[in-house]
Design a protein around this motif. Sequence first.
Motif, PDB file in Angstrom:
ATOM      1  N   VAL A  15     -85.794  -6.832 -93.911  1.00  0.00           N
ATOM      2  CA  VAL A  15     -85.456  -6.788 -92.581  1.00  0.00           C
ATOM      3  C   VAL A  15     -84.381  -5.595 -92.537  1.00  0.00           C
ATOM      4  O   VAL A  15     -84.029  -5.092 -91.189  1.00  0.00           O
ATOM      5  N   GLN A  16     -83.554  -5.364 -93.024  1.00  0.00           N
ATOM      6  CA  GLN A  16     -82.440  -4.548 -93.278  1.00  0.00           C
ATOM      7  C   GLN A  16     -82.798  -3.113 -93.399  1.00  0.00           C
ATOM      8  O   GLN A  16     -82.179  -2.413 -92.703  1.00  0.00           O
ATOM      9  N   ARG A  19     -84.937  -2.107 -90.334  1.00  0.00           N
ATOM     10  CA  ARG A  19     -83.673  -2.033 -89.006  1.00  0.00           C
ATOM     11  C   ARG A  19     -82.914  -0.384 -89.565  1.00  0.00           C
ATOM     12  O   ARG A  19     -82.821   0.164 -88.563  1.00  0.00           O
ATOM     13  N   LYS A  20     -82.634  -0.380 -90.825  1.00  0.00           N
ATOM     14  CA  LYS A  20     -81.755   1.331 -91.301  1.00  0.00           C
ATOM     15  C   LYS A  20     -82.799   1.940 -90.820  1.00  0.00           C
ATOM     16  O   LYS A  20     -82.475   2.886 -90.307  1.00  0.00           O
ATOM     17  N   SER A  24     -86.060  -2.063 -84.573  1.00  0.00           N
ATOM     18  CA  SER A  24     -85.531  -3.038 -83.350  1.00  0.00           C
ATOM     19  C   SER A  24     -85.163  -4.143 -84.279  1.00  0.00           C
ATOM     20  O   SER A  24     -86.858  -4.748 -84.776  1.00  0.00           O
ATOM     21  N   GLU A  25     -84.350  -4.959 -84.405  1.00  0.00           N
ATOM     22  CA  GLU A  25     -84.348  -6.586 -85.072  1.00  0.00           C
ATOM     23  C   GLU A  25     -85.590  -7.413 -84.564  1.00  0.00           C
ATOM     24  O   GLU A  25     -86.843  -8.009 -85.707  1.00  0.00           O
ATOM     25  N   ALA A  28     -88.498  -5.712 -86.294  1.00  0.00           N
ATOM     26  CA  ALA A  28     -89.138  -6.026 -88.172  1.00  0.00           C
ATOM     27  C   ALA A  28     -88.602  -7.306 -88.712  1.00  0.00           C
ATOM     28  O   ALA A  28     -89.905  -7.707 -89.676  1.00  0.00           O
TER      29      ALA A  28
END
Length: 54
Positions: A15-16, A19-20, A24-25, A28
């Motif tokens: 997820v991180q 996101r990078k 979007s949250e 991800a």
Amino acid sequence: MTSMTALTIVTLAIVQILRKRGFSEEQATGVVEAFREIDAGSLATKADLREVEL
């Protein structure tokens, strides 16, 4: 950490990373949830592919 047969996914790290890269949250976490739903037992391994090579 979630372990699935031969497929291990560290969900928070994925997820991180997504996101990078601009996800979007919601996007991800959706990708990670989709991968968690995969039945790793149904995936072909390199050995499986070698068996069917002509």
